[in-house]
Design a protein around this motif. Structure first.
Motif, PDB file in Angstrom:
ATOM      1  N   SER A 152      48.661  27.659  64.376  1.00  0.00           N
ATOM      2  CA  SER A 152      47.579  27.367  63.644  1.00  0.00           C
ATOM      3  C   SER A 152      47.050  26.378  62.410  1.00  0.00           C
ATOM      4  N   GLY A 153      47.441  24.787  63.684  1.00  0.00           N
ATOM      5  CA  GLY A 153      46.976  23.215  63.121  1.00  0.00           C
ATOM      6  C   GLY A 153      47.978  22.099  63.976  1.00  0.00           C
ATOM      7  N   ARG A 154      47.021  21.731  64.409  1.00  0.00           N
ATOM      8  CA  ARG A 154      47.525  20.196  65.003  1.00  0.00           C
ATOM      9  C   ARG A 154      48.357  19.403  64.274  1.00  0.00           C
ATOM     10  N   GLY A 155      49.387  18.280  64.604  1.00  0.00           N
ATOM     11  CA  GLY A 155      49.661  17.761  64.647  1.00  0.00           C
ATOM     12  C   GLY A 155      49.905  15.800  64.184  1.00  0.00           C
ATOM     13  N   ASP A 156      48.282  15.347  64.299  1.00  0.00           N
ATOM     14  CA  ASP A 156      48.270  14.698  63.331  1.00  0.00           C
ATOM     15  C   ASP A 156      48.110  14.034  62.513  1.00  0.00           C
ATOM     16  N   LYS A 157      48.732  14.839  61.761  1.00  0.00           N
ATOM     17  CA  LYS A 157      48.496  15.037  60.473  1.00  0.00           C
ATOM     18  C   LYS A 157      50.597  14.337  59.850  1.00  0.00           C
ATOM     19  N   ASP A 158      51.193  14.702  60.974  1.00  0.00           N
ATOM     20  CA  ASP A 158      52.558  14.368  61.144  1.00  0.00           C
ATOM     21  C   ASP A 158      53.292  13.927  61.716  1.00  0.00           C
ATOM     22  N   ILE A 159      52.696  12.630  62.368  1.00  0.00           N
ATOM     23  CA  ILE A 159      53.266  12.022  63.865  1.00  0.00           C
ATOM     24  C   ILE A 159      53.847  10.646  62.905  1.00  0.00           C
ATOM     25  N   ASP A 160      53.539  10.205  61.892  1.00  0.00           N
ATOM     26  CA  ASP A 160      53.932   9.280  61.067  1.00  0.00           C
ATOM     27  C   ASP A 160      55.565   9.674  60.917  1.00  0.00           C
ATOM     28  N   PHE A 161      55.582  11.021  59.940  1.00  0.00           N
ATOM     29  CA  PHE A 161      56.639  11.688  59.144  1.00  0.00           C
ATOM     30  C   PHE A 161      57.072  11.935  60.871  1.00  0.00           C
ATOM     31  N   VAL A 162      57.108  12.751  61.519  1.00  0.00           N
ATOM     32  CA  VAL A 162      58.331  12.542  62.285  1.00  0.00           C
ATOM     33  C   VAL A 162      59.009  11.860  62.854  1.00  0.00           C
ATOM     34  N   VAL A 163      58.130  10.761  63.569  1.00  0.00           N
ATOM     35  CA  VAL A 163      58.487   9.117  63.806  1.00  0.00           C
ATOM     36  C   VAL A 163      59.831   8.832  63.022  1.00  0.00           C
ATOM     37  N   GLU A 164      59.151   8.540  61.363  1.00  0.00           N
ATOM     38  CA  GLU A 164      60.412   8.020  61.109  1.00  0.00           C
ATOM     39  C   GLU A 164      61.600   8.663  60.990  1.00  0.00           C
ATOM     40  N   HIS A 165      60.936   9.782  60.516  1.00  0.00           N
ATOM     41  CA  HIS A 165      62.337  10.778  60.574  1.00  0.00           C
ATOM     42  C   HIS A 165      63.163  10.670  61.589  1.00  0.00           C
ATOM     43  N   TYR A 166      62.881  11.303  62.557  1.00  0.00           N
ATOM     44  CA  TYR A 166      63.276  12.242  63.748  1.00  0.00           C
ATOM     45  C   TYR A 166      63.204  11.637  64.736  1.00  0.00           C
ATOM     46  N   GLY A 167      62.328  10.197  65.296  1.00  0.00           N
ATOM     47  CA  GLY A 167      62.402   9.503  66.585  1.00  0.00           C
ATOM     48  C   GLY A 167      63.357   9.270  67.368  1.00  0.00           C
ATOM     49  N   LYS A 168      63.930   8.733  66.261  1.00  0.00           N
ATOM     50  CA  LYS A 168      64.855   7.825  67.658  1.00  0.00           C
ATOM     51  C   LYS A 168      65.733   9.623  67.912  1.00  0.00           C
ATOM     52  N   ASP A 169      65.925  10.551  67.303  1.00  0.00           N
ATOM     53  CA  ASP A 169      66.547  11.775  67.639  1.00  0.00           C
ATOM     54  C   ASP A 169      65.867  11.716  69.605  1.00  0.00           C
ATOM     55  N   TYR A 170      64.907  11.810  69.372  1.00  0.00           N
ATOM     56  CA  TYR A 170      63.961  12.066  70.119  1.00  0.00           C
ATOM     57  C   TYR A 170      63.082  11.021  71.505  1.00  0.00           C
ATOM     58  N   GLY A 171      63.624   9.361  71.427  1.00  0.00           N
ATOM     59  CA  GLY A 171      63.223   8.487  71.899  1.00  0.00           C
ATOM     60  C   GLY A 171      63.132   7.699  71.941  1.00  0.00           C
ATOM     61  N   ILE A 172      62.443   8.043  70.882  1.00  0.00           N
ATOM     62  CA  ILE A 172      61.037   6.765  70.174  1.00  0.00           C
ATOM     63  C   ILE A 172      61.680   6.351  69.268  1.00  0.00           C
ATOM     64  N   GLU A 173      61.188   4.729  69.267  1.00  0.00           N
ATOM     65  CA  GLU A 173      61.516   3.594  67.844  1.00  0.00           C
ATOM     66  C   GLU A 173      60.090   3.442  67.917  1.00  0.00           C
ATOM     67  N   SER A 174      60.253   2.955  66.828  1.00  0.00           N
ATOM     68  CA  SER A 174      58.630   2.635  65.709  1.00  0.00           C
ATOM     69  C   SER A 174      58.253   1.359  66.329  1.00  0.00           C
ATOM     70  N   LEU A 175      56.952   1.026  66.541  1.00  0.00           N
ATOM     71  CA  LEU A 175      56.597   0.062  66.741  1.00  0.00           C
ATOM     72  C   LEU A 175      55.989  -0.740  65.437  1.00  0.00           C
ATOM     73  N   ILE A 176      55.446  -0.182  65.065  1.00  0.00           N
ATOM     74  CA  ILE A 176      55.694  -0.752  63.463  1.00  0.00           C
ATOM     75  C   ILE A 176      56.851  -1.654  62.733  1.00  0.00           C
TER      76      ILE A 176
END
Length: 407
Positions: A383-407
């Motif tokens: 029903s929708g694309r995830g552009d709106k969610d990527i900052d939230f997902v990376v901040e709260h779940y990124g480490k669990d999926y191998g993503i470290e914030s670059l900010i």
């Protein structure tokens, strides 16, 4: 083309069986009658239908395609197909009914569109439609969701909408609805409350369903063309339930098609306030002008709810969903926050499609069906694309999926 099952519902008072209706203050009754009459005129008006069809094709980019997710299918052992509403202009299904509501408001001589939004997709779509047809636009959004869905807030403001924070209670979708309704009550004549789902008093559950039914109408023909038949299963996420009714409507009389709605189990189904599984754990009640299943606290008031998806954290649900649950036509199950986030990354990394967290609930439910042994085809509404969610997902779940914030 709508089928006979849907032509019979709702009745003239807006009821789907015992659900729906219009429970509103006396000063709004004449306004709702006016809106219902205007919509009835528009839905029969060839010029209105032609204009809406033109915008769907040339502005939204419809028809949205169906994609066979071959990598997911190979991994999970069921043929999984995606109805790509994420490819619409503004990034979700919401534009379908927002254009219809904006054209209706313009025809009625209204000056302003007013609405609530959770994830911001309805707000962006309505702000887009308002800009297109030349109307003012006020969007009420929970303060928590404003922080969580910041990219959509920026988009709404760029489009010229006023984004007004709801600062009471949990500061999420239910409070945004409260605030928008209060503002509408102050001036129901010059503005129209463009409800963002198949909820609210009659005629909104019917009207939004009708505008969204293009999803299932397209999907039915597309799936037949692709496969020669109908899908064995339909899946859509359910908060208020507009994207789900959009997909389900065309298939309700096709008994060979199993239909599934995925509700948010949040952090826990066992703790009040930690989920938004209305049809799973709720009971009939009245809120926001209509009767449907709702989650109630010990005093019978709307329960506090939670979902990782801002667009799903609502303590009630569209009345037609309640009717379909009681009739046994649709199976409503649940997906937890963690399952939705896992599906978010699974679809992203296996198919190259980043879904909205709301839509990730449908993806997760489809994968559940496959893991439970479903070997047939599964058509889910992305029903929708995830552009709106990527900052939230990376901040709260990124480490669990191998993503470290670059900010």
């Amino acid at each position: 083309m709508q089928n006979t099952f849907e032509h019979a519902l709702p009745d003239a008072q807006g009821y789907f069986g015992e659900y729906g209706g219009s429970f509103i203050p006396p000063q709004l009754e004449s306004i709702m009658i006016e809106i219902a009459a205007a919509y009835e005129e528009c839905r029969k008006d060839p010029a209105f239908r032609t204009e809406l069809a033109r915008l769907y094709k040339h502005f939204v980019g419809r028809p949205s395609p169906i994609f066979h997710a071959e990598n997911l299918s190979a991994k999970y052992g069921a043929d999984i197909y995606l109805k790509r509403e994420d490819l619409n202009h503004t990034g979700a299904h919401k534009i379908n009914h927002c254009l219809g509501e904006a054209l209706l408001a313009k025809k009625m001589g209204k000056k302003k569109l007013i609405a609530e939004t959770g994830a911001g997709q309805h707000g962006v779509a309505l702000a887009t439609a308002a800009a297109l047809v030349g109307l003012e636009c006020d969007i009420y959004m929970g303060e928590v969701d404003i922080q969580k869905e910041h990219p959509n807030v920026v988009r709404m403001r760029i489009l010229g909408a006023n984004v007004i924070p709801a600062t009471h209670g949990r500061k999420t979708l239910k409070e945004a609805v409260d605030s928008a309704f209060e503002a509408y009550m102050k001036d129901p004549v010059s503005q129209i409350y463009a409800i963002g789902s198949v909820v609210g008093p009659h005629p909104f559950p019917m009207m939004v369903r009708d505008f969204q039914s293009i999803i299932g109408n397209e999907a039915k023909e597309q799936f037949k063309e692709m496969t020669g038949g109908l899908p064995d299963n339909l899946v859509a996420c359910v908060g208020g339930g507009s994207n789900a009714m959009g997909l389900f409507t065309a298939f309700l009389e096709d008994d060979e098609v199993a239909i599934h709605g995925a509700e948010p189990a949040g952090r826990s189904l066992n703790v009040e306030g930690e989920h938004a599984a209305t049809l799973t754990l709720g009971e009939p009640g009245i809120m926001h002008g209509f009767k449907s299943y709702m989650l109630k606290d010990k005093d019978g008031e709307p329960q506090e709810v939670h979902s990782v998806a801002s667009g799903l954290d609502y303590p009630s649900v569209g009345p037609q969903h309640s009717y379909l649950k009681d009739a046994g036509r649709v199976n409503y199950g649940t997906v937890s926050d963690d399952e939705a986030i896992d599906a978010f990354f699974e679809l992203s990394r296996l198919e190259g499609i980043i879904p909205a967290i709301e839509s990730s609930h449908a993806v997760a439910y489809a994968l559940k069906l496959a893991k439970q042994g479903e070997k047939g085809s599964i058509l889910l509404n992305l029903s929708g694309r995830g552009d709106k969610d990527i900052d939230f997902v990376v901040e709260h779940y990124g480490k669990d999926y191998g993503i470290e914030s670059l900010i």
